[in-house]
Design an enzyme around this catalytic site. Structure first.
Site, PDB file in Angstrom:
ATOM      1  N   GLU A 160       0.810  -1.226   0.000  1.00 50.86           N
ATOM      2  CA  GLU A 160       0.000   0.000   0.000  1.00 50.86           C
ATOM      3  C   GLU A 160       0.842   1.274   0.000  1.00 50.86           C
ATOM      4  OE1 GLU A 160      -2.519  -0.602   3.414  1.00 50.86           O
ATOM      5  OE2 GLU A 160      -3.292  -2.477   2.656  1.00 50.86           O
ATOM      6  N   ASN A 202       2.081  -5.158  -3.145  1.00 50.59           N
ATOM      7  CA  ASN A 202       0.747  -5.594  -2.720  1.00 50.59           C
ATOM      8  C   ASN A 202      -0.156  -4.385  -2.466  1.00 50.59           C
ATOM      9  OD1 ASN A 202      -0.950  -7.837  -1.850  1.00 50.59           O
ATOM     10  ND2 ASN A 202      -0.697  -7.094   0.256  1.00 50.59           N
ATOM     11  N   HIS A 238      -9.989  -7.122  -1.073  1.00 55.12           N
ATOM     12  CA  HIS A 238     -10.984  -6.962  -0.005  1.00 55.12           C
ATOM     13  C   HIS A 238     -12.233  -6.388  -0.677  1.00 55.12           C
ATOM     14  CE1 HIS A 238      -8.254  -8.024   3.156  1.00 55.12           C
ATOM     15  NE2 HIS A 238      -7.354  -7.163   2.680  1.00 55.12           N
ATOM     16  N   GLU A 270      -5.368 -11.401  -0.437  1.00 57.11           N
ATOM     17  CA  GLU A 270      -6.092 -11.192   0.827  1.00 57.11           C
ATOM     18  C   GLU A 270      -7.610 -11.233   0.614  1.00 57.11           C
ATOM     19  OE1 GLU A 270      -4.802  -7.639   2.870  1.00 57.11           O
ATOM     20  OE2 GLU A 270      -2.710  -7.914   2.278  1.00 57.11           O
ATOM     21  N   ASP A 272     -11.340 -11.408   0.712  1.00 60.11           N
ATOM     22  CA  ASP A 272     -12.528 -11.657   1.530  1.00 60.11           C
ATOM     23  C   ASP A 272     -13.638 -10.779   0.986  1.00 60.11           C
ATOM     24  OD1 ASP A 272     -11.704  -9.196   2.628  1.00 60.11           O
ATOM     25  OD2 ASP A 272     -11.076 -10.077   4.524  1.00 60.11           O
TER      26      ASP A 272
HETATM   27  O1  G3I Z   1      -2.458  -7.454  19.432  1.00 55.55           O
HETATM   28  C1  G3I Z   1      -3.328  -6.456  19.980  1.00 55.55           C
HETATM   29  C2  G3I Z   1      -3.874  -6.896  21.292  1.00 55.55           C
HETATM   30  O2  G3I Z   1      -2.815  -7.022  22.213  1.00 55.55           O
HETATM   31  C3  G3I Z   1      -4.902  -5.890  21.779  1.00 55.55           C
HETATM   32  O3  G3I Z   1      -5.492  -6.344  22.955  1.00 55.55           O
HETATM   33  C4  G3I Z   1      -5.976  -5.663  20.722  1.00 55.55           C
HETATM   34  C5  G3I Z   1      -6.959  -4.593  21.136  1.00 55.55           C
HETATM   35  O4  G3I Z   1      -7.556  -3.967  20.041  1.00 55.55           O
HETATM   36  O5  G3I Z   1      -5.352  -5.254  19.525  1.00 55.55           O
HETATM   37  C6  G3I Z   1      -4.459  -6.220  19.013  1.00 55.55           C
HETATM   38  O6  G3I Z   1      -3.908  -5.734  17.818  1.00 55.55           O
HETATM   39  C7  G3I Z   1      -4.755  -5.754  16.698  1.00 55.55           C
HETATM   40  C8  G3I Z   1      -4.125  -6.611  15.619  1.00 55.55           C
HETATM   41  O7  G3I Z   1      -4.890  -6.539  14.420  1.00 55.55           O
HETATM   42  C9  G3I Z   1      -4.018  -8.081  16.007  1.00 55.55           C
HETATM   43  O8  G3I Z   1      -5.278  -8.617  16.221  1.00 55.55           O
HETATM   44  C10 G3I Z   1      -4.922  -4.323  16.211  1.00 55.55           C
HETATM   45  O9  G3I Z   1      -5.653  -3.571  17.164  1.00 55.55           O
HETATM   46  C11 G3I Z   1      -5.627  -4.314  14.883  1.00 55.55           C
HETATM   47  O10 G3I Z   1      -5.591  -2.983  14.369  1.00 55.55           O
HETATM   48  C12 G3I Z   1      -4.940  -5.240  13.902  1.00 55.55           C
HETATM   49  O11 G3I Z   1      -5.662  -5.230  12.708  1.00 55.55           O
HETATM   50  C13 G3I Z   1      -5.002  -5.782  11.589  1.00 55.55           C
HETATM   51  C14 G3I Z   1      -4.911  -4.733  10.480  1.00 55.55           C
HETATM   52  O12 G3I Z   1      -4.306  -5.320   9.346  1.00 55.55           O
HETATM   53  C15 G3I Z   1      -4.084  -3.538  10.892  1.00 55.55           C
HETATM   54  O13 G3I Z   1      -4.168  -2.581   9.886  1.00 55.55           O
HETATM   55  C16 G3I Z   1      -5.818  -6.966  11.097  1.00 55.55           C
HETATM   56  O14 G3I Z   1      -5.789  -8.005  12.073  1.00 55.55           O
HETATM   57  C17 G3I Z   1      -5.264  -7.480   9.778  1.00 55.55           C
HETATM   58  O15 G3I Z   1      -6.153  -8.411   9.237  1.00 55.55           O
HETATM   59  C18 G3I Z   1      -5.110  -6.329   8.806  1.00 55.55           C
HETATM   60  O16 G3I Z   1      -4.527  -6.831   7.627  1.00 55.55           O
HETATM   61  C19 G3I Z   1      -4.386  -5.895   6.562  1.00 55.55           C
HETATM   62  C20 G3I Z   1      -3.184  -6.342   5.729  1.00 55.55           C
HETATM   63  O17 G3I Z   1      -2.055  -6.463   6.548  1.00 55.55           O
HETATM   64  C21 G3I Z   1      -2.928  -5.351   4.585  1.00 55.55           C
HETATM   65  N1  G3I Z   1      -4.101  -5.196   3.775  1.00 55.55           N
HETATM   66  C22 G3I Z   1      -5.318  -4.829   4.483  1.00 55.55           C
HETATM   67  C23 G3I Z   1      -5.601  -5.848   5.592  1.00 55.55           C
HETATM   68  C24 G3I Z   1      -6.922  -5.560   6.269  1.00 55.55           C
HETATM   69  O18 G3I Z   1      -6.916  -4.322   6.910  1.00 55.55           O
END
Ligand code: G3I
Length: 410
Positions: A160, A202, A238, A270, A272
């Site tokens: 991105e 990507n 997505h 990715e 979904d």
């Molecule tokens: O690990 C912490 C945890 O300790 C805490 O308690 C919790 C509370 O909110 O947050 C946890 O972290 C989260 C993390 O995912 C792991 O679950 C973050 O808040 C959350 O923002 C994060 O989101 C991820 C997101 O990227 C961040 O931008 C998603 O899981 C993940 O699926 C998403 O993946 C991205 C790709 O990398 C790039 N393309 C888009 C895609 C979807 O947004």
């Protein structure tokens, strides 16, 4: 309750009603899994692993390993988790995910090496000079890609980039190294660390023609023109649920062929398909049509060999948390039951689409280029099934092969 079943209960017999006819019932073969069907089509089909902990759930592990033959870490290889302090690399969770994949004959994609999101606080602190930023990026990539050298088939090197360009506070790379210079640094370092891995740029919302795709095309064409080691573009995909027909597949195929003309592969990285909750049977059918269309495009494109979803069960999708009101985006529900999207993908793999029609051949430059170079199977005979071979139709005197796009200039 039916009469036959009632008789069985009265008799107390633990036999199947069919067996009462005398002949033993033949064992029903299990239907082929997605990975078996995909292997027969020469592509890998996969899913993101949401955390190392989920692998401890036997059902999760069983479905993942039986249905898919490539995996990716949803979060665990991102800077913030794998490199939480300047001198600390934490491989515990990603190593467990890679080991699971290897134990089940699955390939693995790395995700990602340079992004504007999920960066550790120490990386965003400073001040750092441009040379120090280049050194940080090169050291991180040499270390992480080197740790997995020879084990990962693909890496999302840069993620991105245009969002990062617009978010300099969180993207140290474009703001301090410069855009697109930092991509040259990142891809070169990744190739040095693992010459066998295929390296991808990507991005999202590039599954249909439009200015976003053109921007990405210009960027990667510039990388190619400068001799930077890039092998492909990841279409994150997505998507939202909607009724998709062949036009969705053609849109994605068009973009895939434009990248093919640059000598680049594509991967669905990715996928979904978010549904506005509550999910209904009609919405899940629309969702299935999107999964089907993108898989059709990948099967038709000669340069698409990887088809990965951002998870596989609705239990662990990122969408409900980050897009309130939406969910149910993956091919298995929260009880690991396959949804219409699963059936659509299985059917598409079992009955793959044919090549583009003669009409496309006559009207679409990408289809003409593809036919002309033989990549869609020349000589093409009667793809429309009406007794007319494309070769006998009026064809352009010159085949307009998409030109190399000049380097992005900002
Ligand atoms: O690990 C912490 C945890 O300790 C805490 O308690 C919790 C509370 O909110 O947050 C946890 O972290 C989260 C993390 O995912 C792991 O679950 C973050 O808040 C959350 O923002 C994060 O989101 C991820 C997101 O990227 C961040 O931008 C998603 O899981 C993940 O699926 C998403 O993946 C991205 C790709 O990398 C790039 N393309 C888009 C895609 C979807 O947004």
């Amino acid at each position: 309750m039916g009469a036959g079943r009632a008789v069985l209960l009265v008799l107390g017999l633990a036999v199947d009603i069919v067996a009462l006819g005398g002949a033993p019932r033949p064992a029903t073969a299990a239907p082929p899994t997605l990975r078996e069907l995909a292997a027969a089509r020469g592509i890998r089909i996969g899913a993101a692993i949401s955390s190392a902990a989920t692998l401890g759930d036997p059902t999760y592990a069983q479905v993942l390993s039986s249905e898919f033959d490539i995996a990716v870490s949803e979060n665990q290889m991102k800077w913030g988790l794998i490199h939480p302090a300047p001198a600390t690399y934490d491989y515990v969770d990603p190593d467990a995910q890679v080991a699971f994949a290897q134990a089940h004959g699955m390939a693995f994609r790395g995700h990602n090496l340079a992004w504007h999101n999920q960066n550790p606080a120490w990386l965003l602190a400073g001040p750092f000079t441009r040379d120090e930023r280049i050194q940080q990026l090169r050291d991180h990539i040499h270390t992480v890609v080197g740790h997995y050298a020879g084990q990962l088939s693909e890496w999302d090197v840069v993620n991105e980039a245009f969002d990062g360009l617009a978010d300099p506070a969180h993207d140290p790379w474009s703001s301090q190294i410069g855009f697109p210079d930092y991509l040259d640094v990142a891809f070169t370092a990744a190739h040095e660390a693992d010459p066998s891995a295929k390296l991808f740029y990507n991005d999202y919302l590039i599954e249909a023609p439009g200015p976003r795709f053109d921007q990405v095309l210009a960027l990667v064409a510039g990388l190619k023109a400068r001799g930077v080691p890039i092998h492909g573009v990841g279409f994150q995909a997505h998507q939202g649920a909607r009724p998709c027909d062949a036009s969705c597949a053609n849109d994605a195929l068009t973009n895939m062929l434009r990248l093919h003309a640059l000598g680049l592969e594509v991967a669905i990285t990715e996928l979904d398909v978010a549904v506005q909750l509550p999910a209904t049977p009609a919405k899940l059918d629309e969702q299935a049509s999107v999964y089907r269309a993108l898989l059709q495009a990948c099967l038709l494109a000669p340069n698409c060999h990887t088809f990965v979803m951002w998870g596989f069960t609705d239990t662990y999708s990122w969408i409900p948390a980050l897009r309130p009101g939406y969910g149910a985006a993956l091919p298995f529900d929260e009880q690991y039951q396959p949804k219409p999207a699963y059936a659509a993908m299985a059917d598409t793999l079992a009955n793959p689409p044919g090549p583009p029609s003669c009409a496309a051949y006559r009207t679409q430059p990408e289809a003409q280029a593809a036919f002309a170079s033989g990549i869609l199977g020349a000589p093409l005979l009667d793809p429309d099934g009406n007794g007319v071979a494309c070769e006998s139709l009026p064809v352009p005197t010159t085949v307009p092969v998409p030109s190399v796009v000049p380097a992005f200039t900002g």
